[in-house]
Design an enzyme around this catalytic site. Sequence first.
Site, mmCIF file in Angstrom:
data_model
loop_
_atom_site.group_PDB
_atom_site.id
_atom_site.type_symbol
_atom_site.label_atom_id
_atom_site.label_comp_id
_atom_site.label_asym_id
_atom_site.label_seq_id
_atom_site.Cartn_x
_atom_site.Cartn_y
_atom_site.Cartn_z
ATOM 1 N N LYS A 78 0.835 -1.204 0.000
ATOM 2 C CA LYS A 78 0.000 0.000 0.000
ATOM 3 C C LYS A 78 0.871 1.256 0.000
ATOM 4 C CE LYS A 78 -4.018 1.821 2.574
ATOM 5 N NZ LYS A 78 -4.867 1.623 3.771
ATOM 6 N N SER A 153 -9.777 1.288 2.591
ATOM 7 C CA SER A 153 -8.927 2.108 1.768
ATOM 8 C C SER A 153 -7.815 1.343 1.035
ATOM 9 C CB SER A 153 -8.277 3.204 2.622
ATOM 10 O OG SER A 153 -7.485 2.645 3.640
ATOM 11 N N SER A 177 -10.015 -1.116 6.878
ATOM 12 C CA SER A 177 -9.456 -0.896 5.537
ATOM 13 C C SER A 177 -8.723 -2.079 4.921
ATOM 14 C CB SER A 177 -8.528 0.311 5.531
ATOM 15 O OG SER A 177 -9.280 1.468 5.300
HETATM 16 N N1 GLN Z 1 -13.102 3.431 5.866
HETATM 17 C C1 GLN Z 1 -12.666 3.984 7.104
HETATM 18 C C2 GLN Z 1 -12.488 5.470 7.004
HETATM 19 O O1 GLN Z 1 -12.844 6.004 6.032
HETATM 20 C C3 GLN Z 1 -11.439 3.324 7.584
HETATM 21 C C4 GLN Z 1 -10.247 3.609 6.798
HETATM 22 C C5 GLN Z 1 -9.090 2.797 7.270
HETATM 23 O O2 GLN Z 1 -9.239 1.756 7.905
HETATM 24 N N2 GLN Z 1 -7.921 3.274 6.959
HETATM 25 O O3 GLN Z 1 -11.997 6.073 7.885
#
Ligand code: GLN
Length: 479
Positions: A78, A153, A177
């Site tokens: 990532k 994400s 995420s």
């Molecule tokens: N989808 C969640 C957010 O928008 C978590 C994102 C993540 O785990 N980095 O914050």
Amino acid sequence: MIDLKNLTIEKAHESFKKGEYASRDLVEEYLKVIKEKNKELNAYLEVYEDVLKQADEADKKFKNGTASELTGIPFAIKDNILFEGHIASAGSKILENYTASYDSFVMRELRKAGAVIIGRTNMDEFAMGSSTQTSAYGVSRNPHDTSRLPGGSSGGSAAAVAADMALVALGTETCGSVREPAAFCGLVGLKPTYGAVSRNGIIAMGNSLDQVAPFGKNVRDAEIIFNFLSKYDKEDSTSIPDKSRVLDTRQKEGAGGGCIGVPWHLFEKGVDPAVMENFKQSMEKFKKAGYEIVDIELPFSKYSLEAYYIIMPAEVSTNLARFDGIRYGFSVQNDKEINNLKDIYMKSRGRGFGKEARRRILLGTYVLSHGYYDAYYNKAVKVREKVKREIIEAFKKVDLIATPTAPMPAFKIGEKLDDPVAMYLCDIFSAPANLAGVPSIALPSGMTKENLPLSIQFMAPHFGEEALLKAGKEFEKIR
Ligand code: GLN
């Protein structure tokens, strides 16, 4: 031709050892697929130029007897994980040209082990999102249906593995995420106990929640990566020292066994019928395999998402303050409208950050401001503690807690983009584990009629990864 679809770390390792093929051969196969598919899927933002050289180095390790189980294994990484000398943009324009000056802890470990890092993958900007749609570099597509998103994400990492553009991948979790994209792409995602894997060299979103987490096509792959990365790191103040890495002793006696608690009340409403049906069937399968399924109540956990969306932006507003157009990355300095230092800050941040990042900086600044701190931030911190305590308490009665991973299967490109709250709800089942710091695993559990992956998740007590992996392996046999 190597059968990439059914390849696992163990199979690749055996083949390298026996000399059936070398890491270079395997990497060349992945590069072919990348060439064919990445343009459409946009899983990788960059494929590293030296990837074949890395593979050759790995092959040498097999010849001179210094190979480990990860030697020569192709990883996708990532874009918020620092890799010395390479760009790490966190999916943001503000870091478009930022080159990492050191290796993150996890990169150091992977490189020591001889893993091959194919490239960096697309993600929601600064990991804010559940779909990769907030990336400054365009969306990634779901390999199962390219009109849909891979989740987020860490969507690029998930898409890369699901499309056979890497054998395995690393993502990060602040709240789901890794597990949510794993669910959308039919993969295993393992979120470790908070403090198990060092955050050193990860571009921070919410420090008290962030964790590095592996993706694999099966449970064993996630386990192997976790075992390599789960170590004490003195450079991360939240890394847990070895002697404290023990399974929570308050948990049920004889744990690791077969009692699964299901907080049914958390998903009475708002869950896609296909997800619900599949979850029920999955629990039936565990029951037939001899597991006991019991109903549990987690009354505070239903406020997890609300608490998360106060704590996380508070930490975001603090973390992202360093991107001021002076110290790092994107900077607006040669603009006619720039008259003073404040203009540089404002224009650089205004243009460098996308809409979601700006929204969260504003939210976070608000909940931390004088007069609102007690009303919002302090209250959310208390809710978090309640959630954590009730989960620890629940593990006195059950070995594992099960829920669906995400409330819906992969959704379409463009969906939920104009409705942040609908997007935030994707994390409704992820949030309790992140707030409590307990480990959690997402497991593929079938397909919808439209051929989209479905997924269930388990939580275990702190440092109970073994119980998650055990249940996961059992599920691979019975699902
Ligand atoms: N989808 C969640 C957010 O928008 C978590 C994102 C993540 O785990 N980095 O914050």
